[in-house]
Design a protein around this motif. Structure first.
Motif, PDB file in Angstrom:
ATOM      1  N   MET A   1       0.834  -1.184   0.000  1.00 19.51           N
ATOM      2  CA  MET A   1       0.000   0.000   0.000  1.00 19.51           C
ATOM      3  C   MET A   1       0.880   1.251   0.000  1.00 19.51           C
ATOM      4  N   HIS A   2       0.383   2.274  -0.670  1.00 20.33           N
ATOM      5  CA  HIS A   2       1.155   3.499  -0.825  1.00 20.33           C
ATOM      6  C   HIS A   2       0.398   4.691  -0.248  1.00 20.33           C
ATOM      7  N   THR A   3       1.151   5.635   0.291  1.00 20.82           N
ATOM      8  CA  THR A   3       0.572   6.889   0.780  1.00 20.82           C
ATOM      9  C   THR A   3       0.337   7.825  -0.398  1.00 20.82           C
ATOM     10  N   VAL A   4      -0.286   8.950  -0.137  1.00 23.55           N
ATOM     11  CA  VAL A   4      -0.484   9.966  -1.174  1.00 23.55           C
ATOM     12  C   VAL A   4       0.864  10.384  -1.740  1.00 23.55           C
ATOM     13  N   LYS A   5       1.811  10.620  -0.863  1.00 25.91           N
ATOM     14  CA  LYS A   5       3.150  11.062  -1.310  1.00 25.91           C
ATOM     15  C   LYS A   5       3.784  10.012  -2.219  1.00 25.91           C
ATOM     16  N   ILE A  10       5.158   7.786  -7.690  1.00 26.69           N
ATOM     17  CA  ILE A  10       5.023   6.681  -8.646  1.00 26.69           C
ATOM     18  C   ILE A  10       4.386   7.155  -9.949  1.00 26.69           C
ATOM     19  N   THR A  11       3.382   8.000  -9.850  1.00 22.15           N
ATOM     20  CA  THR A  11       2.608   8.408 -11.027  1.00 22.15           C
ATOM     21  C   THR A  11       3.135   9.665 -11.712  1.00 22.15           C
ATOM     22  N   GLY A  12       3.965  10.418 -11.003  1.00 15.27           N
ATOM     23  CA  GLY A  12       4.431  11.687 -11.563  1.00 15.27           C
ATOM     24  C   GLY A  12       3.409  12.802 -11.397  1.00 15.27           C
ATOM     25  N   LEU A  13       2.405  12.566 -10.602  1.00 11.79           N
ATOM     26  CA  LEU A  13       1.408  13.594 -10.289  1.00 11.79           C
ATOM     27  C   LEU A  13       1.840  14.341  -9.036  1.00 11.79           C
ATOM     28  N   THR A  14       1.233  15.476  -8.798  1.00 15.28           N
ATOM     29  CA  THR A  14       1.480  16.160  -7.533  1.00 15.28           C
ATOM     30  C   THR A  14       0.608  15.524  -6.452  1.00 15.28           C
ATOM     31  N   GLU A  15       0.992  15.721  -5.214  1.00 17.28           N
ATOM     32  CA  GLU A  15       0.172  15.218  -4.117  1.00 17.28           C
ATOM     33  C   GLU A  15      -1.213  15.863  -4.174  1.00 17.28           C
ATOM     34  N   HIS A  16      -1.239  17.143  -4.511  1.00 18.65           N
ATOM     35  CA  HIS A  16      -2.521  17.840  -4.633  1.00 18.65           C
ATOM     36  C   HIS A  16      -3.400  17.169  -5.690  1.00 18.65           C
ATOM     37  N   ALA A  17      -2.820  16.834  -6.835  1.00 19.73           N
ATOM     38  CA  ALA A  17      -3.583  16.183  -7.905  1.00 19.73           C
ATOM     39  C   ALA A  17      -4.107  14.822  -7.451  1.00 19.73           C
ATOM     40  N   VAL A  18      -3.277  14.064  -6.745  1.00 22.59           N
ATOM     41  CA  VAL A  18      -3.704  12.747  -6.258  1.00 22.59           C
ATOM     42  C   VAL A  18      -4.913  12.912  -5.332  1.00 22.59           C
ATOM     43  N   ARG A  19      -4.844  13.856  -4.423  1.00 27.48           N
ATOM     44  CA  ARG A  19      -5.967  14.093  -3.509  1.00 27.48           C
ATOM     45  C   ARG A  19      -7.208  14.572  -4.283  1.00 27.48           C
ATOM     46  N   LYS A  24     -12.653  13.567  -6.294  1.00 28.48           N
ATOM     47  CA  LYS A  24     -13.617  13.638  -7.397  1.00 28.48           C
ATOM     48  C   LYS A  24     -14.160  12.250  -7.779  1.00 28.48           C
ATOM     49  N   GLY A  25     -13.710  11.227  -7.082  1.00 30.36           N
ATOM     50  CA  GLY A  25     -14.223   9.880  -7.356  1.00 30.36           C
ATOM     51  C   GLY A  25     -13.589   9.226  -8.567  1.00 30.36           C
ATOM     52  N   LEU A  26     -12.385   9.669  -8.929  1.00 29.10           N
ATOM     53  CA  LEU A  26     -11.726   9.139 -10.122  1.00 29.10           C
ATOM     54  C   LEU A  26     -10.815   7.953  -9.820  1.00 29.10           C
ATOM     55  N   VAL A  27     -10.716   7.586  -8.547  1.00 23.70           N
ATOM     56  CA  VAL A  27      -9.891   6.441  -8.141  1.00 23.70           C
ATOM     57  C   VAL A  27     -10.783   5.525  -7.295  1.00 23.70           C
ATOM     58  N   PRO A  28     -11.605   4.717  -7.972  1.00 23.25           N
ATOM     59  CA  PRO A  28     -12.615   3.944  -7.251  1.00 23.25           C
ATOM     60  C   PRO A  28     -12.044   2.929  -6.257  1.00 23.25           C
ATOM     61  N   SER A  29     -10.805   2.525  -6.451  1.00 24.24           N
ATOM     62  CA  SER A  29     -10.249   1.486  -5.572  1.00 24.24           C
ATOM     63  C   SER A  29      -9.425   2.054  -4.413  1.00 24.24           C
ATOM     64  N   VAL A  30      -9.393   3.375  -4.279  1.00 27.15           N
ATOM     65  CA  VAL A  30      -8.628   3.948  -3.166  1.00 27.15           C
ATOM     66  C   VAL A  30      -9.224   3.469  -1.852  1.00 27.15           C
ATOM     67  N   GLN A  31      -8.353   3.210  -0.902  1.00 32.66           N
ATOM     68  CA  GLN A  31      -8.801   2.735   0.399  1.00 32.66           C
ATOM     69  C   GLN A  31      -8.420   3.742   1.468  1.00 32.66           C
ATOM     70  N   LEU A  48      -5.004   6.089 -11.211  1.00 31.84           N
ATOM     71  CA  LEU A  48      -4.354   7.409 -11.264  1.00 31.84           C
ATOM     72  C   LEU A  48      -3.624   7.607 -12.587  1.00 31.84           C
ATOM     73  N   LEU A  49      -2.927   6.568 -13.044  1.00 30.71           N
ATOM     74  CA  LEU A  49      -2.219   6.669 -14.326  1.00 30.71           C
ATOM     75  C   LEU A  49      -3.206   6.834 -15.480  1.00 30.71           C
ATOM     76  N   GLY A  50      -4.340   6.145 -15.389  1.00 33.74           N
ATOM     77  CA  GLY A  50      -5.368   6.301 -16.418  1.00 33.74           C
ATOM     78  C   GLY A  50      -5.934   7.711 -16.440  1.00 33.74           C
ATOM     79  N   VAL A  51      -6.186   8.270 -15.259  1.00 28.27           N
ATOM     80  CA  VAL A  51      -6.677   9.647 -15.172  1.00 28.27           C
ATOM     81  C   VAL A  51      -5.637  10.603 -15.742  1.00 28.27           C
ATOM     82  N   LYS A  52      -4.385  10.385 -15.386  1.00 18.81           N
ATOM     83  CA  LYS A  52      -3.297  11.240 -15.886  1.00 18.81           C
ATOM     84  C   LYS A  52      -3.265  11.211 -17.413  1.00 18.81           C
ATOM     85  N   CYS A  53      -3.403  10.039 -17.982  1.00 18.44           N
ATOM     86  CA  CYS A  53      -3.401   9.892 -19.439  1.00 18.44           C
ATOM     87  C   CYS A  53      -4.545  10.674 -20.068  1.00 18.44           C
TER      88      CYS A  53
END
Length: 149
Positions: A1-5, A10-19, A24-31, A48-53
């Motif tokens: 399991m990974h934290t927001v950071k 891993i994804t190259g997104l900002t922490e703000h973008a991940v949150r 916004k409900g774009l990561v249905p499997s987040v726990q 997250l990678l799919g959203v980034k794409c």
């Protein structure tokens, strides 16, 4: 399991973008852990990678949400996802054509400014001068009947 950071690294997104994407409900499997902190497994990273794409294609968040909802329906939604992508592609093409028109207009403007800078033309770009030069660019100015109103 990974934290927001970690998910951000891993994804190259900002922490703000991940949150933002999870909110916004774009990561249905987040726990969430026992402290209600977001935790990301490999599936969440894939979302997250799919959203980034999709975001890199210029797709709005609302459309990405629709796409994700369709993905959650499974393979039966492939035709709808295809249609959504094609509609987004067409919208991007329209924006590109508009941007090309803007560039063409700006090319004309830069040529005009070059002529002004080289003293080959009076400054017709300043609205403060237009009362004296409206005869030079009739296509830009209102017709005389409208100007008098």
């Amino acid at each position: 399991m990974h934290t927001v950071k970690e998910a951000a690294l891993i994804t190259g997104l900002t922490e703000h973008a991940v949150r933002f994407y999870t909110d916004k409900g774009l990561v249905p499997s987040v726990q969430r852990d026992k402290n209600n902190i977001r935790m990301f497994d490999e599936e969440s990273i894939n979302w997250l990678l799919g959203v980034k794409c999709l975001k890199q294609s210029g797709m709005p968040i609302e459309v990405i949400k629709t796409y994700i909802d369709l993905c959650l329906e499974g393979d039966s939604s492939v035709p709808q996802r295809y249609k959504l992508i094609m509609e987004h592609k067409e919208a991007a093409r329209v924006k590109l054509e508009e941007a090309q028109r803007h560039i063409a207009h700006l090319e004309q403007k830069t040529e005009l400014y070059q002529a002004i800078l080289e003293h080959r033309s009076p400054d017709t770009t300043n609205p403060g001068n237009w009362d004296n030069i409206h005869h030079m660019h009739g296509d830009v100015f209102y017709s005389p009947s409208v100007r008098k109103a």
